[in-house]
Design a protein around this motif. Structure first.
Motif, PDB file in Angstrom:
ATOM      1  N   MET A  84      -7.994  20.969  56.993  1.00 32.32           N
ATOM      2  CA  MET A  84      -8.204  20.254  55.740  1.00 32.32           C
ATOM      3  C   MET A  84      -6.859  19.776  55.206  1.00 32.32           C
ATOM      4  O   MET A  84      -5.890  20.543  55.174  1.00 32.32           O
ATOM      5  N   VAL A  85      -6.792  18.507  54.797  1.00 34.05           N
ATOM      6  CA  VAL A  85      -5.597  17.956  54.169  1.00 34.05           C
ATOM      7  C   VAL A  85      -5.760  18.085  52.658  1.00 34.05           C
ATOM      8  O   VAL A  85      -6.811  17.737  52.107  1.00 34.05           O
ATOM      9  N   VAL A  86      -4.727  18.615  52.011  1.00 30.46           N
ATOM     10  CA  VAL A  86      -4.796  18.832  50.563  1.00 30.46           C
ATOM     11  C   VAL A  86      -3.483  18.399  49.901  1.00 30.46           C
ATOM     12  O   VAL A  86      -2.455  18.250  50.557  1.00 30.46           O
ATOM     13  N   LYS A  87      -3.543  18.205  48.601  1.00 31.67           N
ATOM     14  CA  LYS A  87      -2.339  17.924  47.821  1.00 31.67           C
ATOM     15  C   LYS A  87      -1.496  19.195  47.750  1.00 31.67           C
ATOM     16  O   LYS A  87      -2.029  20.292  47.606  1.00 31.67           O
ATOM     17  N   GLU A  88      -0.196  19.036  47.841  1.00 30.11           N
ATOM     18  CA  GLU A  88       0.696  20.186  47.731  1.00 30.11           C
ATOM     19  C   GLU A  88       0.688  20.686  46.288  1.00 30.11           C
ATOM     20  O   GLU A  88       0.788  19.895  45.347  1.00 30.11           O
ATOM     21  N   ALA A  89       0.539  21.980  46.118  1.00 31.33           N
ATOM     22  CA  ALA A  89       0.433  22.561  44.776  1.00 31.33           C
ATOM     23  C   ALA A  89       1.427  23.703  44.599  1.00 31.33           C
ATOM     24  O   ALA A  89       1.787  24.384  45.560  1.00 31.33           O
ATOM     25  N   THR A  90       1.847  23.888  43.362  1.00 27.82           N
ATOM     26  CA  THR A  90       2.744  24.981  43.005  1.00 27.82           C
ATOM     27  C   THR A  90       1.922  26.111  42.395  1.00 27.82           C
ATOM     28  O   THR A  90       1.153  25.877  41.463  1.00 27.82           O
ATOM     29  N   PRO A  91       2.029  27.334  42.903  1.00 26.37           N
ATOM     30  CA  PRO A  91       1.227  28.438  42.369  1.00 26.37           C
ATOM     31  C   PRO A  91       1.745  28.920  41.022  1.00 26.37           C
ATOM     32  O   PRO A  91       2.867  28.602  40.618  1.00 26.37           O
TER      33      PRO A  91
END
Length: 229
Positions: free
Chosen positions: A83-90
């Protein structure tokens, strides 16, 4: 692609344009060979579990997108089980947000003196910090603020969004006479825009679902919910 992180159930690879690729595995969380969505260790490997989880995840992320809920989902490739997803900051080093509709699992273990198994809970939201060494402890709103992980306003935003998302998932499952008992979500902020996003996956590995009072295992849940393909 460059490998960023090898996780318990997914490996993460970097892509261009603030996107990452998640490669789903057949490993599932649990203890002593028994699946447990709340466990923080790999309990067993089930052939096809990764693809099964991705099918569920694709369905729910696309449904949430139709309803205007912001998620990190971009696209899924069932053949590649990725799955391709947007990079996110936890938030902090990572949070898990649990929404509970019935008393089971760790909730029952902690509060069994005050409730019976299966007692109704009114979309109760709990937050745990991702910390395998300390057993992913629950954390309160005040502690989240004190430690600089979440402000109280961010916590309330997260809680409201969790209930909204989980009620949608619960309603979708109910269409197939499936009852959601509890579910674990993860959130982060879009690295490019800073917007709050639902991240990770939405699959049988993140929830407990029952049918006529009988627990449905993750892969059976996917077949029951989406139909055999």
């Amino acid at each position: 692609m460059n490998l960023i992180y090898k996780g318990k159930t997914k490996d993460v690879y970097s892509l261009d344009h603030h996107q990452v690729l998640l490669k789903f595995k057949d490993d599932v969380t649990g203890e002593d060979g028994v699946f447990d969505p709340g466990a923080n260790t790999i309990g067993l490997t089930i052939d096809g579990a990764g693809k099964s989880g991705l099918k569920m995840t694709q369905f729910f992320f696309e449904r949430l997108s139709e309803l205007g809920i912001a998620t990190h989902y971009v696209s899924a490739d069932l053949d590649e089980v990725s799955m391709v997803v947007k990079e996110a900051t936890p938030f902090g080093k990572g949070l898990e947000v649990i929404c509970r509709y019935r008393a089971v699992g760790s909730f029952l273990r902690r509060y069994g003196a005050y409730c019976q198994e299966g007692d109704q809970l009114d979309s109760l939201v709990e937050v745990t910090i991702k910390d395998d060494e300390r057993g992913d402890p629950t954390i309160s709103e005040d502690t989240l603020e004190m430690l600089g992980i979440l402000s109280k306003s961010e916590y309330q935003e997260l809680k409201k969004l969790t209930k909204q998302i989980c009620d949608i998932i619960k309603a979708e499952l109910a269409k197939k006479d499936l009852e959601l008992y509890d579910i674990k979500l993860e959130f982060g902020r879009d690295k490019a825009t800073g917007d709050l996003l639902l991240i990770d996956e939405i699959s049988g590995g993140n929830m407990r679902v029952y049918k006529n009072g009988i627990y449905i295992a993750p892969m059976e849940l996917e077949k029951d919910f989406l139909g055999a393909k």
